[in-house]
Design an enzyme around this catalytic site. Sequence first.
Site, mmCIF file in Angstrom:
data_model
loop_
_atom_site.group_PDB
_atom_site.id
_atom_site.type_symbol
_atom_site.label_atom_id
_atom_site.label_comp_id
_atom_site.label_asym_id
_atom_site.label_seq_id
_atom_site.Cartn_x
_atom_site.Cartn_y
_atom_site.Cartn_z
ATOM 1 C CG HIS A 299 -5.431 3.681 1.325
ATOM 2 N ND1 HIS A 299 -5.018 2.420 0.966
ATOM 3 C CD2 HIS A 299 -6.783 3.684 1.158
ATOM 4 C CE1 HIS A 299 -6.060 1.688 0.599
ATOM 5 N NE2 HIS A 299 -7.138 2.431 0.701
ATOM 6 C CB SER B 230 -9.483 -0.088 0.699
ATOM 7 O OG SER B 230 -9.073 0.192 -0.615
ATOM 8 C CG ASP C 64 -2.292 0.591 0.924
ATOM 9 O OD1 ASP C 64 -2.357 1.825 0.824
ATOM 10 O OD2 ASP C 64 -3.285 -0.150 0.792
#
Length: 608
Positions: free
Chosen positions: A218, A412, A182
């Site tokens: 994120h 996600s 990520d």
Amino acid sequence: MSSARRSVERVDARAERELTIIHAVSAYLTPEQANQLRRLSGVRLFEDRPLATRGLVSLLNSVTTALVAPVSTVTTPLVGTVGTIAAPLLAPLAPVTTPVLATVGGLAAPLLPVLTPLAAPIVNPLLAPAISGLSANTTLQDGTGVSSATLLYGTNYPALVGADTLQQSGITGKGVTIAVLDSGLWQDPNQNFGGRLLASIDVLNGGSGRVQGDSYGHGTHVTSIAAGGAQNLSLGYLGIAPQANLVIVRAFDGTGAGRYADVIAGLNWIVANKKKYNIRILNLSFGAQPQSYYWDDPLNQAVMAAWRAGIVVVAAAGNEGPDPMTIDVPGNVPYVITVGALTDNYTPYDGTDDRLASFSSTGPTFEGFVKPELVSPGGHMAASMPRNSYLANIDPNSMSPGEQMFTMSGTSQAAAVTSGVVALMLQSDPTLTPDTVKCRLLTSARPAINAARKLAYSVFQQGAGLINAVSAVNGSAIGCANQGLDINADLTGTAHFGGPANQDASGNYYIMDLAGGWTWGAPLAADGFTWSQGYQWNQGYTWSEGYAWSKGYAWSKGYAWSKGYAWSKGYAWSKGYAWSKTVPWWNTSRPGAPPLTPASIESWIPNE
């Protein structure tokens, strides 16, 4: 891979890096060099795809980044593989650790895990109701953050999937390593990462150093959902697998932008270091629009290689729902576990109105596979986020006022919940194979049903239903996932596979009954297997453990593609199996190929 490298050198270019996992190299090429390569026999050229959160990412104005793969002479022209080539040894990375002690609100956070086994029987009954009450009154809608301090707050998603019950019995993911590819990781002291963070590598733009943080945010959010170790005063964990180990691979920058070459390089590193760090799970919370068959996408090839290596790959379905056929790459790979999103409808302790999130991408895939396999919580998820991150700055009201927690929605987050549950399963039984993990997740899931006890959503929307951690850990099912598929044949190009989904003349999608052989077009006589685009998604339903699927998991099978079932340019099966939606071929070896569209690590969507 050596053949691809030599081909690049023939046009006076240099291979940027070797992508052993797919027998290819990446290189920066001028337009003239790219055209020269396209004219060489035995070489396939893929233009590198940008992956970005918002808008198109311009890689370079004057050059084209490309993935160059040799074409095998013994397989179909669509397959860019050669024989098995040993991966080069990678220099070991020293483990990255967090501070041993972090004081939060006057309480030493790392002491909580030590005290939990002794104090839980006393503390839980006393404080749990108060923590639940405070949390239930915290409305996590778009533009609002957690109003309670972490020690007085309880996330609802562990309870929603049953992970809290397993945690209380000592099943916390201990000893199992989750790799998260990520945007990096901010080491929130509340999360007690400590020595659980075994290693990290930043592969962005050809790098190989340690991950220094997460300027986008994120990756931290996803990681803390899957394996965060934060606890509240009732000794309840805020994450799913709070004692799982972690390996962090950064392939997205401070604005969430990345590219195929970096992601594949990260996957290459993960597979090469699987044994060293006991990597059992890989979380992929990003996606791209399919632009080829699943097997012809270089990223998908790398993902399939990870699954074949014994790593359970969990992929987000995508945030392009509720329309059908919106499953992202790499979630369209039939082998992996693809996850859609559920929302609790802002009533965290009332499960009767939980529903499928409107943004959750829906199947089937273009090859006829049923996706997602299941759904997990993905609406208004509160988790760690650095206050100075990109996401926190573009949506500052979703940050908590006193804590560094951020409220965010998406598949996600649903994928992260699922990765945490898989860690619990593998702690309980380390011998489980990826196929068996997938099988037990399918057979233990709870489908949404309506008042008539019929499926409230079709299998193309909810798969087998809502993930159930307790039943998955205690399950005994085997042999019910990836039946009829052959990953070795898929990767070598000797056979590829299609699923049992079809579409009728009215535009309805359904599952074909193939039990009696290749009788195409006949739908299964069972509820939930047919779906028109008008199918409800915005109502709340009960997610039941008692529902019996009348045809088992026939929809999870794959079938070999033969010459009689090949796609034509319009993506139509030669025996009447036609889709109403088409996608462009992704093959820049062909002149006049359509421009590539950007993809998304996390499409920005309102909390739901």
